[in-house]
Design an enzyme around this catalytic site. Structure first.
Site, PDB file in Angstrom:
ATOM      1  CD  GLU A 198      41.316  40.804  32.072  1.00 24.08           C
ATOM      2  OE1 GLU A 198      41.292  39.575  32.102  1.00 24.08           O
ATOM      3  OE2 GLU A 198      41.697  41.478  33.040  1.00 24.08           O
ATOM      4  N   GLY A 243      36.480  36.761  34.465  1.00 25.00           N
ATOM      5  CA  GLY A 243      36.678  36.506  35.891  1.00 25.00           C
ATOM      6  C   GLY A 243      37.099  37.785  36.601  1.00 25.00           C
TER       7      GLY A 243
HETATM    8  C1  5RP Z   1      43.270  38.334  34.156  1.00 20.99           C
HETATM    9  C2  5RP Z   1      42.149  38.584  35.091  1.00 20.99           C
HETATM   10  C3  5RP Z   1      41.412  37.406  35.613  1.00 20.99           C
HETATM   11  O1  5RP Z   1      40.070  37.510  35.264  1.00 20.99           O
HETATM   12  C4  5RP Z   1      41.553  37.379  37.109  1.00 20.99           C
HETATM   13  O2  5RP Z   1      42.951  37.393  37.428  1.00 20.99           O
HETATM   14  C5  5RP Z   1      40.903  36.136  37.719  1.00 20.99           C
HETATM   15  O3  5RP Z   1      41.615  35.021  37.312  1.00 20.99           O
HETATM   16  P1  5RP Z   1      41.162  33.553  37.694  1.00 20.99           P
HETATM   17  O4  5RP Z   1      39.810  33.351  37.143  1.00 20.99           O
HETATM   18  O5  5RP Z   1      42.229  32.699  37.046  1.00 20.99           O
HETATM   19  O6  5RP Z   1      41.187  33.434  39.202  1.00 20.99           O
HETATM   20  O7  5RP Z   1      41.814  39.699  35.433  1.00 20.99           O
HETATM   21  O8  5RP Z   1      44.005  39.497  33.902  1.00 20.99           O
END
Ligand code: 5RP
Length: 242
Positions: free
Chosen positions: A120, A99
Site C-alpha cells: 500500500e 481504506g
Molecule cells: C489493509 C488496510 C486497510 O485499508 C485498512 O485496514 C482498513 O480496512 P477496512 O476498510 O477493512 O476497515 O490498510 O492493509
C-alpha cells in the site's frame, strides 16, 4: 426520520460516492493508471470501478493491486493488473484509492489492518493523488493510541525490532493468524508487530524513526502524502476532506 446506517453500509457508501465523484470530476478517466487498496472499504471501491468499466464510462484502466486479495478480485472482475515495475506503469500512478484504520484531522493515516501496508505504501506514495474511503469510526483526534500501528519486520529481526520499538515508547504484540497457527505472514513473507503508545505521538517523526530500525521493512503510518478523504456517516451523509 434519523438514519442509522450500519458500518459496512457506510463503507460502501463512502466508496461509491468517492468513485462516482472522481469520475464526474475527470480524476478517474480512460487510460489511467490506478492503485487499488486492500480491505473491506477498498473492495467496494474496486466494485464501483468495475461498474464504471462495465457501463463503458471509462475504458483501458491499468491497475496496480496492493495485495493478493485485491489482485484476485481484479482477476475475477476482469480488471487488468500490472506490477509497479511494468513498462506501462513506469513506477508512477495517476491515482490510488484505499481504506484506512485511523485518520487524524490533518489526514495522516494508520493503515495495515489487513497487513498490506508495504505494498500500500509503495503504491500510494507513488500516486499523484491518494483517495481514502472510510466509515465514520475511522476519524480520530490522534493516531497511535487507539488502533495499533503495524510494523512489518523480517522474521529474523522480530525480537531486536520489538526491543527498539519499546525504546520508542511502544507496546508491541506479534500479530497472530486467524484459522492459521502462529504469526500472520504477509504477502511479502514477513511478520507484523502491532504497536500502541499510551500518549499521542508525532506521526511524521515516528514514521521515520521506526523505519530507521534495522530489520523493519515498513510501518503503517502514512504521513508524507495528504490524501483526499471521503468519510461516510451513519446519517447517510458523506464528508469530503482534502
Ligand atoms: C489493509 C488496510 C486497510 O485499508 C485498512 O485496514 C482498513 O480496512 P477496512 O476498510 O477493512 O476497515 O490498510 O492493509
Amino acid at each position: 426520520m434519523t438514519r442509522n446506517i450500519p458500518q459496512q453500509e457506510q463503507k460502501v457508501l463512502a466508496a461509491d460516492t468517492a468513485v462516482n465523484a472522481l469520475c464526474n470530476e475527470g480524476l478517474i478517466h480512460s487510460g489511467m493508471k490506478i492503485g487499488l487498496g486492500t480491505g473491506s472499504t477498498a473492495m467496494p471501491a474496486v466494485y464501483a470501478l468495475s461498474a464504471l468499466l462495465e457501463r463503458g464510462a471509462v475504458t483501458d484502466i491499468k491497475a496496480v493491486a496492493t495485495s493478493f486479495q485485491t489482485s484476485i478480485e481484479c482477476e475475477r472482475l476482469g480488471i487488468p493488473v500490472y506490477s509497479m515495475n511494468a513498462a506501462v506503469i513506469g513506477g508512477e500512478l495517476d491515482l490510488a484509492i484505499d481504506g484506512a484504520d485511523e485518520i487524524d484531522p490533518e489526514c495522516r493515516l494508520i493503515k495495515g489492518g489487513g497487513a498490506a501496508l508495504l505494498r500500500e505504501k509503495i503504491v500510494e506514495y507513488s500516486a499523484r493523488l491518494l483517495v481514502i474511503v472510510a466509515d465514520e469510526t475511522k476519524a480520530v483526534a490522534h493516531i497511535g493510541t487507539g488502533f495499533a500501528v503495524p510494523v512489518e519486520v523480517i522474521g529474523e529481526a522480530r525480537v531486536p525490532v520489538m526491543r527498539a520499538l519499546e525504546k520508542l515508547g511502544a507496546s508491541c504484540v506479534l500479530r497472530e493468524g486467524v484459522r492459521k497457527c502462529g504469526p500472520v505472514i504477509t504477502d511479502n513473507g514477513n511478520m507484523i508487530l502491532d504497536c500502541r503508545w499510551s500518549a499521542p505521538i508525532d506521526p511524521a517523526a515516528m514514521e521515520r524513526a521506526i523505519n530507521d530500525i534495522p530489520g523493519v521493512v515498513e510501518n503503517g503510518l502514512f504521513t508524507r502524502v495528504r490524501p483526499t478523504v471521503f468519510i461516510a456517516h451513519a446519517d447517510g451523509t458523506v464528508e469530503r476532506r482534502a
